[in-house]
Motif scaffolding. Structure first.
Motif, PDB file in Angstrom:
ATOM      1  N   GLY A 213       2.586  16.797  -6.965  1.00 61.92           N
ATOM      2  CA  GLY A 213       1.404  17.312  -6.294  1.00 61.92           C
ATOM      3  C   GLY A 213       1.354  18.819  -6.132  1.00 61.92           C
ATOM      4  O   GLY A 213       2.369  19.508  -6.050  1.00 61.92           O
ATOM      5  N   THR A 214       0.118  19.310  -6.067  1.00 65.73           N
ATOM      6  CA  THR A 214      -0.125  20.724  -5.789  1.00 65.73           C
ATOM      7  C   THR A 214       0.177  20.994  -4.322  1.00 65.73           C
ATOM      8  O   THR A 214      -0.196  20.216  -3.443  1.00 65.73           O
ATOM      9  CB  THR A 214      -1.586  21.078  -6.091  1.00 65.73           C
ATOM     10  N   ASP A 215       0.833  22.112  -4.046  1.00 64.73           N
ATOM     11  CA  ASP A 215       1.211  22.447  -2.676  1.00 64.73           C
ATOM     12  C   ASP A 215       0.312  23.550  -2.128  1.00 64.73           C
ATOM     13  O   ASP A 215      -0.472  24.178  -2.855  1.00 64.73           O
ATOM     14  CB  ASP A 215       2.671  22.893  -2.627  1.00 64.73           C
ATOM     15  N   SER A 216       0.425  23.803  -0.842  1.00 64.08           N
ATOM     16  CA  SER A 216      -0.462  24.758  -0.174  1.00 64.08           C
ATOM     17  C   SER A 216      -0.171  26.204  -0.549  1.00 64.08           C
ATOM     18  O   SER A 216      -0.959  27.107  -0.238  1.00 64.08           O
ATOM     19  CB  SER A 216      -0.354  24.593   1.347  1.00 64.08           C
ATOM     20  N   ARG A 217       0.951  26.456  -1.217  1.00 62.74           N
ATOM     21  CA  ARG A 217       1.290  27.819  -1.628  1.00 62.74           C
ATOM     22  C   ARG A 217       0.732  28.149  -3.016  1.00 62.74           C
ATOM     23  O   ARG A 217       0.852  29.285  -3.478  1.00 62.74           O
ATOM     24  CB  ARG A 217       2.811  27.986  -1.638  1.00 62.74           C
ATOM     25  N   TRP A 218       0.147  27.165  -3.666  1.00 66.03           N
ATOM     26  CA  TRP A 218      -0.266  27.313  -5.060  1.00 66.03           C
ATOM     27  C   TRP A 218      -1.177  28.525  -5.278  1.00 66.03           C
ATOM     28  O   TRP A 218      -1.010  29.285  -6.228  1.00 66.03           O
ATOM     29  CB  TRP A 218      -0.974  26.034  -5.511  1.00 66.03           C
ATOM     30  N   GLY A 219      -2.150  28.700  -4.410  1.00 70.30           N
ATOM     31  CA  GLY A 219      -3.138  29.757  -4.589  1.00 70.30           C
ATOM     32  C   GLY A 219      -2.618  31.158  -4.388  1.00 70.30           C
ATOM     33  O   GLY A 219      -3.296  32.135  -4.747  1.00 70.30           O
ATOM     34  N   PHE A 220      -1.406  31.292  -3.831  1.00 72.02           N
ATOM     35  CA  PHE A 220      -0.854  32.618  -3.582  1.00 72.02           C
ATOM     36  C   PHE A 220      -0.026  33.133  -4.755  1.00 72.02           C
ATOM     37  O   PHE A 220       0.471  34.266  -4.718  1.00 72.02           O
ATOM     38  CB  PHE A 220       0.009  32.599  -2.315  1.00 72.02           C
ATOM     39  N   ILE A 221       0.135  32.324  -5.782  1.00 71.60           N
ATOM     40  CA  ILE A 221       0.946  32.699  -6.941  1.00 71.60           C
ATOM     41  C   ILE A 221       0.055  33.371  -7.981  1.00 71.60           C
ATOM     42  O   ILE A 221      -0.927  32.789  -8.441  1.00 71.60           O
ATOM     43  CB  ILE A 221       1.641  31.460  -7.530  1.00 71.60           C
ATOM     44  N   SER A 222       0.380  34.600  -8.335  1.00 74.50           N
ATOM     45  CA  SER A 222      -0.498  35.406  -9.185  1.00 74.50           C
ATOM     46  C   SER A 222      -0.738  34.767 -10.551  1.00 74.50           C
ATOM     47  O   SER A 222      -1.850  34.854 -11.096  1.00 74.50           O
ATOM     48  CB  SER A 222       0.084  36.813  -9.355  1.00 74.50           C
ATOM     49  N   SER A 223       0.267  34.121 -11.110  1.00 79.56           N
ATOM     50  CA  SER A 223       0.081  33.504 -12.417  1.00 79.56           C
ATOM     51  C   SER A 223      -0.926  32.358 -12.353  1.00 79.56           C
ATOM     52  O   SER A 223      -1.670  32.114 -13.316  1.00 79.56           O
ATOM     53  CB  SER A 223       1.421  32.985 -12.962  1.00 79.56           C
ATOM     54  N   ASN A 224      -0.982  31.673 -11.223  1.00 81.70           N
ATOM     55  CA  ASN A 224      -1.977  30.617 -11.051  1.00 81.70           C
ATOM     56  C   ASN A 224      -3.384  31.208 -10.938  1.00 81.70           C
ATOM     57  O   ASN A 224      -4.348  30.658 -11.468  1.00 81.70           O
ATOM     58  CB  ASN A 224      -1.660  29.791  -9.808  1.00 81.70           C
ATOM     59  N   GLN A 225      -3.480  32.332 -10.243  1.00 88.88           N
ATOM     60  CA  GLN A 225      -4.779  32.993 -10.127  1.00 88.88           C
ATOM     61  C   GLN A 225      -5.282  33.436 -11.501  1.00 88.88           C
ATOM     62  O   GLN A 225      -6.468  33.321 -11.813  1.00 88.88           O
ATOM     63  CB  GLN A 225      -4.656  34.188  -9.183  1.00 88.88           C
ATOM     64  N   GLN A 226      -4.366  33.927 -12.335  1.00 88.60           N
ATOM     65  CA  GLN A 226      -4.746  34.338 -13.683  1.00 88.60           C
ATOM     66  C   GLN A 226      -5.135  33.132 -14.528  1.00 88.60           C
ATOM     67  O   GLN A 226      -6.056  33.192 -15.353  1.00 88.60           O
ATOM     68  CB  GLN A 226      -3.579  35.085 -14.349  1.00 88.60           C
ATOM     69  N   ALA A 227      -4.455  31.995 -14.305  1.00 90.04           N
ATOM     70  CA  ALA A 227      -4.746  30.786 -15.070  1.00 90.04           C
ATOM     71  C   ALA A 227      -6.170  30.299 -14.820  1.00 90.04           C
ATOM     72  O   ALA A 227      -6.801  29.720 -15.714  1.00 90.04           O
ATOM     73  CB  ALA A 227      -3.740  29.693 -14.717  1.00 90.04           C
ATOM     74  N   ILE A 228      -6.673  30.530 -13.612  1.00 93.40           N
ATOM     75  CA  ILE A 228      -8.044  30.127 -13.280  1.00 93.40           C
ATOM     76  C   ILE A 228      -9.031  30.812 -14.217  1.00 93.40           C
ATOM     77  O   ILE A 228      -9.984  30.192 -14.720  1.00 93.40           O
ATOM     78  CB  ILE A 228      -8.377  30.476 -11.812  1.00 93.40           C
ATOM     79  N   ILE A 229      -8.819  32.099 -14.474  1.00 94.07           N
ATOM     80  CA  ILE A 229      -9.698  32.846 -15.365  1.00 94.07           C
ATOM     81  C   ILE A 229      -9.627  32.266 -16.780  1.00 94.07           C
ATOM     82  O   ILE A 229     -10.652  32.065 -17.443  1.00 94.07           O
ATOM     83  CB  ILE A 229      -9.315  34.333 -15.370  1.00 94.07           C
ATOM     84  N   THR A 230      -8.419  31.953 -17.205  1.00 95.84           N
ATOM     85  CA  THR A 230      -8.230  31.405 -18.549  1.00 95.84           C
ATOM     86  C   THR A 230      -8.927  30.058 -18.699  1.00 95.84           C
ATOM     87  O   THR A 230      -9.653  29.825 -19.687  1.00 95.84           O
ATOM     88  CB  THR A 230      -6.731  31.241 -18.848  1.00 95.84           C
ATOM     89  N   TYR A 231      -8.732  29.177 -17.709  1.00 96.58           N
ATOM     90  CA  TYR A 231      -9.354  27.846 -17.789  1.00 96.58           C
ATOM     91  C   TYR A 231     -10.878  27.926 -17.680  1.00 96.58           C
ATOM     92  O   TYR A 231     -11.596  27.160 -18.322  1.00 96.58           O
ATOM     93  CB  TYR A 231      -8.796  26.937 -16.701  1.00 96.58           C
ATOM     94  N   THR A 232     -11.362  28.852 -16.870  1.00 97.99           N
ATOM     95  CA  THR A 232     -12.814  29.027 -16.761  1.00 97.99           C
ATOM     96  C   THR A 232     -13.404  29.414 -18.109  1.00 97.99           C
ATOM     97  O   THR A 232     -14.429  28.859 -18.539  1.00 97.99           O
ATOM     98  CB  THR A 232     -13.152  30.092 -15.711  1.00 97.99           C
ATOM     99  N   ASN A 233     -12.765  30.338 -18.771  1.00103.57           N
ATOM    100  CA  ASN A 233     -13.234  30.756 -20.087  1.00103.57           C
ATOM    101  C   ASN A 233     -13.133  29.617 -21.099  1.00103.57           C
ATOM    102  O   ASN A 233     -14.030  29.424 -21.940  1.00103.57           O
ATOM    103  CB  ASN A 233     -12.435  31.966 -20.581  1.00103.57           C
TER     104      ASN A 233
END
Length: 390
Positions: A213-233
């Motif tokens: 499962g995804t944990d509550s710290r997930w959104g604070f990790i910079s690589s995850n934030q960058q992945a959002i941009i990649t998946y959106t594209n």
């Protein structure tokens, strides 16, 4: 329930006769000229059909329920679909009842899949759930489609997990799936739902299972934030390809993998019926689905951050809530975060598997084993402090 087609036919007859009389009286012409509600090719006039649909819907006499009876286990599927409407959106839940009379007062298990999957992701697990419900003391198991996925309505705007939890709670009340406690099961992103729902309605939850499962710290990790941009594209490009009719061939050729939500045909060997594969493929090849994935990727950071904030407010604890966590050995940081998540409850157990992230597809027995361990924990060491709420 009034049948839509029957209602429309009677309404069309009344309107047609009325217009026929009016036109004949004023011009002396019969209905076979310009009055007929069908066009010259014999098809229904789209304007009139739309008006009739609006009339039927306006009076609330009927609700359009999609036929999903063959989209899960195939012929003889004992499941029942609910489509409660709450705050203007319908949410689809596919539910299976315990056939024994001894467990009718047991909790309802709610299953939420990872992103960008929906209720059909659990098809490999459903037969075992049906078999084990009596032993697990579960009265009903429901597999959910978050808004925009599966057969649920799409939202015009992204819905955070916290908003989804609120809407789901209201939808369960509308559907009559209340009066019992809940056991929550979440795979991947579905684990954020599990935690958020538990913290929002602690007295209604008796146990939780998270699978990698995804944990509550997930959104604070910079690589995850960058992945959002990649998946959106990526999904924006998939929408463009879908509109150009080039996406399906790529999927069929194996260029789009399971990780993007496409169900490849060989999944039939992993416990998925051909019916569930075809229906999942059909849904994937819609811009409704692809747009929903984009919406959901873009609420991951804020939703996990809000969950983290909620934990801070409530003392970073799940008290003694019965909790079982099954997870994979991805990397040391992932394992550390999984163990931290497990430690939030003093009544918990974590089980490490040498498998990949896609538990429902590659290791469904682990989910069944986890549910067995969880329901035993609920029966022997229920959450006494948890039951009192915060």
């Amino acid at each position: 329930m009034i049948d839509d087609d029957d209602t429309k036919t009677r309404l069309e007859k009344v309107i047609n006769e009325s217009r026929e009389t009016q036109h004949t009286n004023s011009t002396g012409c019969g209905a076979n000229q310009s009055i007929n509600h069908k066009n010259n090719n014999g098809h229904r006039n789209p304007w009139l059909t739309g008006v009739l649909s609006l009339i039927v819907g306006t009076f609330g006499q009927t609700s359009v329920y999609p036929d999903v009876s063959s989209s899960y286990l195939g012929a003889g599927d004992p499941g029942v679909s609910y489509l409660p409407s709450y705050l203007g959106l319908k949410l689809h839940l596919r539910c299976y009842s315990n056939v024994t009379t001894a467990n009718q007062n047991g909790p309802i298990a709610l299953f939420d899949a990872g992103l960008p999957f929906f209720s059909t992701a659990w098809v490999s697990v459903i037969p075992a759930v049906l078999t084990n419900m009596p032993a697990w003391n579960i009265s009903k198991a429901c597999f959910m489609d978050r808004y925009g996925y599966g057969w649920s309505d799409a939202s015009l705007y992204p819905i955070t997990t916290q908003d989804y939890v609120f809407r789901l709670h209201g939808s369960l009340q509308v559907a009559g799936l209340t009066g019992k406690k809940y056991v929550l099961v979440g795979w991947s992103w579905g684990s954020i739902f599990v935690q958020a729902f538990s913290l929002a309605y602690p007295k209604e939850v008796v146990g939780i299972l998270t699978a990698d499962g995804t944990d509550s710290r997930w959104g604070f990790i910079s690589s995850n934030q960058q992945a959002i941009i990649t998946y959106t594209n990526t999904y924006t490009n998939l929408m463009t390809q879908n509109s150009m009719d080039t996406l399906e061939p790529r999927c069929r050729n194996g260029e789009i993998g399971l990780g993007y939500g496409w169900f490849p045909d060989p999944l039939v060997s992993a416990g998925y019926t051909s019916e569930s594969i075809v229906s999942s493929q059909d849904i994937f090849l819609t811009n409704k689905y692809l747009k929903t994935a984009i919406q959901e990727y873009n609420i991951m950071v804020i939703s996990s951050a809000l969950l983290n904030f909620t934990y801070v407010l409530k003392g970073s604890t799940l008290k003694d809530l019965p909790y079982v966590n099954i997870y994979e050995a991805y990397d040391p940081d992932w394992q550390s975060r999984q163990l931290y998540m497990t430690s939030l409850s003093s009544n918990s157990a974590a089980y490490l598997y040498t498998t990949d992230h896609f538990f429902p597809f590659t290791n469904s027995p682990a989910i069944v084993s986890g549910l067995t361990a969880l329901t035993q924990r609920i029966a022997t060491t229920p959450g006494v402090l948890w039951a009192n709420g915060f």
